[in-house]
Design a protein around this motif. Sequence first.
Motif: not given
Length: 304
Positions: A156-166
Amino acid sequence: MSAAAILAGALLLDAALGEPRWLWDRVMHPAVLMGRAVELADSRLNTGDNRTLRGGVAMAALGVVAVFLGAVLSVGGWPVEMILAAVLISQRSLVDHVRAVAQALRISVGDARIAVSRIVGRDTAEMDAPSIARAAIESAAENLSDGVIAPAFWFLVGGLPGLLLYKITNTADSMIGYRTDRHRDFGWAAARFDDLLNLIPARLTAVLVAAVHGRWRDLPAIAEDARLHRSPNAGWPEAAMARALGVALSGPRAYDGRLRDYPFVNETGEKRIGANSVDAACKALWRGWGAALGLVVLGGVLFA
């Protein structure tokens, strides 16, 4: 399509399909690819002097690559984002693994030790039934945060880039974020960054679990119990789950043959627990998941 709508679809897709063996027996799971990337960084950079700096450089490089890949993959539009988010959210597989421990406990302690060894990192050879049940419930609580709420939050915060970073950070922490002779220095950056990324999701998970069990008044006690935990984040969902089920969690356990005298979380809760309590934890997982889905849908409607 909004991020909330994509995430809601991903949560439902994961709940329906989980981790289909027929697919992942033929195609490498993204989490396995991430694990291999961490292994490569560990084998190439975790040598010589300045291992803390080297670990920081490795974590930064892994994070940059994850964000870049997320941005590239996002070009595929909402279908790609929804499918990848569903693959990287692990509600269904978490429930399946925890429920397997309850089923094994009803057969024998030996079977249960094997089942719980698949989801915890501690020594299981000498565990009795209550210790096995506690370990399974603790894993359920922590992984609800790490494997469901946190990935959803960062999508929700960063889209797919945020999810992959996490996910790359969480994978690195699970592999090298330990205070062993080999990884104490090199894994420091991964462990600290994982702590940072889980700061909000862990507390959100605790609130969701407390809310769906009518335990609002227990939030101060949950916060107090969470501070007893060796992790700055894992104690929150664990303390909330303990209060929700009326059980005592954590307590003494063994790692690598060494007994660690950790304090109990919700010490006055029931300690002689078994398969029924693990089943109750599985129900709590679905209730927490349902609350998260409801919040995502509500947010999507309000901010559309």
